[in-house]
Design a protein around this motif. Structure first.
Motif, short mmCIF file in Angstrom:
data_model
loop_
_atom_site.label_atom_id
_atom_site.label_comp_id
_atom_site.label_asym_id
_atom_site.label_seq_id
_atom_site.Cartn_x
_atom_site.Cartn_y
_atom_site.Cartn_z
N UNK A 196 19.58 44.68 2.39
CA UNK A 196 19.10 45.40 1.13
C UNK A 196 17.71 44.88 0.69
N UNK A 197 17.62 43.56 0.89
CA UNK A 197 16.38 42.86 0.48
C UNK A 197 15.07 43.41 1.16
N UNK A 198 15.31 43.81 2.52
CA UNK A 198 14.21 44.43 3.25
C UNK A 198 13.63 45.49 2.79
N UNK A 199 14.10 46.23 1.74
CA UNK A 199 13.62 47.51 1.25
C UNK A 199 13.02 47.32 -0.22
N UNK A 200 12.96 46.03 -0.42
CA UNK A 200 12.12 45.66 -1.60
C UNK A 200 10.67 45.23 -1.52
N UNK A 201 9.62 46.17 -2.31
CA UNK A 201 8.45 45.86 -1.84
C UNK A 201 7.93 44.36 -2.75
N UNK A 202 6.97 44.10 -2.18
CA UNK A 202 6.21 43.01 -3.03
C UNK A 202 6.04 43.06 -4.38
N UNK A 203 5.98 44.35 -5.09
CA UNK A 203 5.88 44.21 -6.45
C UNK A 203 7.40 44.70 -6.91
#
Length: 526
Positions: free
Chosen positions: A366-373
């Motif tokens: 799931x964390x792979x779908x969180x952008x840098x912002x």
């Protein structure tokens, strides 16, 4: 002793916040006065036991009747041995009479009878010896099975005419999860035939104990405020009613989760946000009440009703549809038309249970779908889902027992897995429109400290045999959904379930199209 919200066992006025029990069964005294044999039914943990115990106490205290509540659950272990079941029930009657009736109203020594007429003979002897008309509440009657249930019902029916001369109980209520029409299924009869209520065709009324009204939820929560001074913020009580549909256990469990678990300090108001967080904890904890409902989902009778409901199809509210009556008696669907899941919490539990295997098979982090912002990369989710669908879609669609709505459940399960922990999903089954609407909410804080909530709207439709491509209809429906959410764009997912559909790798694609309202829409075909 301070009162609390009760989620286990009957309510006690001195210990629990509660709606006055007799208000929940107002027809009871009148039916007893008519010498009625009647049925009280309601889903589990809705307050049947509390109401019946209170009614028995009140009737006895008035001095006119000898009224006794007892449970038949003790006879469940007897199985087909109806003699043993009757003896277990009579033992429970004697115990409860010793606890709740004065000596002069208690039963005499039971006469010796054959197993087939043991209960009838005992109740006749008690009715003749008792100085007051005898009123009995048989709770958990549907815990009995097979010939044990049939035998008890037949003995009550055989003794029914004798009540006119006070030679049998004056009034009897059978209380359970289901209406009397479903006793035939429990006793081994044909559950598809609803033409008669036999083997208990002497019942005058069948009462269903309802859920709390919005006013009763406000009254219950108001008792907490009166006792503790802790208030509910504007809109919070209404939101609790919306989440629970007034289901009594859910109403109490939601409030208990807020005030007792991660306790909200007494000097702070309880907000809709607190209730939303509590709802999520209840679902994740899978409390006994929710687990017992989830266990029903594999039953064919339940599946035949819930499958079209999940898919958004219209299902007539036919009172002679046995499956529909059964699922309604379980409390899974609303009692009013159109046919829909009873409340948002049940709706969420149903989807999460049915899509659990999908969630477990998703290996994406799931964390792979969180952008840098810290925002949610929804386009990446759709791309990776399409690839995953090509690899797993056919296998998963054929393997589940809700195969008619497998694509909807698979997509919802995938999204639940990747959103879990950072956001939430709100679901709506658009009854009669053949679609499921989802809204992903992703609260986040940018590296600069700005707080925002990202929302993504998805509509799911299926293309079945004999039907036209649902694309145009889906775009019009999505426009209306986006208007309601005040969003400029959204996603339409169309799954081709026709036997003539192209291979899954050939038909799965992500493109863009324009809705009738002029919005640019992401189109996922699978």
């Amino acid at each position: 002793m301070s009162r609390r919200f009760n989620t286990a066992g009957p309510c006690v006025p001195a210990k629990h916040y509660m709606i006055p029990a007799l208000e929940r069964l107002p027809q009871g005294p009148g039916l007893v006065g008519q010498q009625a044999y009647f049925v009280v039914h309601a889903p589990r943990q809705t307050g049947k036991t509390t109401a019946l115990r209170a009614l028995a106490r009140e009737l006895t205290a008035q001095g006119r009747y000898a009224a006794l509540y007892f449970s038949c659950e003790v006879g469940a272990t007897a199985g087909e041995d109806y003699g043993a079941a009757s003896r277990d029930i009579l033992t429970q009657i004697r115990f409860n009479a010793e606890d709740h009736l004065p000596p002069e109203l208690r039963p005499p020594a039971w006469p010796v009878e054959s197993d087939a007429s043991l209960l009838q003979g005992a109740l006749r002897a008690w009715a003749r010896a008792c100085p007051r008309p005898l009123v009995l509440f048989f709770d958990e009657i549907d815990a009995l099975r097979g010939q044990s249930l049939v035998n008890v019902l037949r003995q009550l029916r055989a003794g029914f005419p004798e009540r006119e001369n006070r030679d049998f109980p004056w009034s009897v209520a059978l209380c359970g999860l289901r209406d009397v029409r479903d006793y035939k299924a429990a006793s081994g009869g044909d559950p598809s035939r609803l033409g008669t209520s036999s083997p208990f065709n002497i019942k005058l009324e069948s009462l269903r104990l309802g859920d709390f009204t919005a006013e009763e939820v406000a009254e219950l929560y108001g008792q907490h405020t009166a006792d503790t001074g802790q208030r509910f913020a504007p809109g919070a009580v209404e939101y609790a009613y919306e989440l629970t549909g007034g289901q009594p256990w859910l109403v109490n469990a939601l409030a208990r989760e807020v005030v007792e678990k991660p306790q909200v300090p007494g000097d702070k108001m309880i907000t809709s946000g607190h209730l939303e967080d509590a709802k999520e904890r209840l679902i994740l904890a899978r409390a006994t009440h929710l687990d017992s409902l989830a266990a029903r989902l594999a039953e064919p009778r339940v599946q035949r009703i819930l499958s079209p409901v999940i898919g958004g199809d219209l299902l007539p509210l036919d009172p002679y549809n046995d499956d529909l009556s059964y699922v309604r008696d379980l409390g899974l669907i609303d009692v009013n038309a159109p046919v829909r899941v009873a409340n948002p919490i049940y709706r969420e539990v149903i989807v999460r249970v049915l899509s659990a295997s999908v969630q477990e098979s998703v290996t994406a982090n799931p964390r792979s779908f969180v952008r840098p912002d810290n925002s949610f990369d929804f386009p990446k989710v759709l791309t990776e889902f399409a690839e995953w669908w090509i690899e797993n879609g056919e296998f998963l669609s054929k393997g589940g027992f809700y195969h008619e709505v497998a694509p909807q459940l698979i997509l919802m399960g995938y999204l639940q897995r990747v959103v879990n922990g950072g956001g939430s999903i709100a679901r709506e089954y658009a009854v009669g429109a053949g679609r499921v609407d989802l809204t992903i909410r992703w609260p986040y804080t940018t590296p600069g400290g700005t707080r925002d909530v990202q929302r993504e709207a998805i509509e799911i439709k299926t293309w079945r045999a004999t039907k036209a491509d649902p694309l145009h209809q889906g775009l019009k429906q999505l426009d209306r959904y986006l208007d309601r959410l005040q969003l400029d764009t959204g996603t339409l997912a169309v799954f081709d379930q026709r036997p003539s559909a192209a291979a899954i790798d050939e038909r799965t694609a992500i493109t863009e199209t324009v809705s009738p309202g002029g919005r640019v829409i992401t189109l996922l075909r699978g």
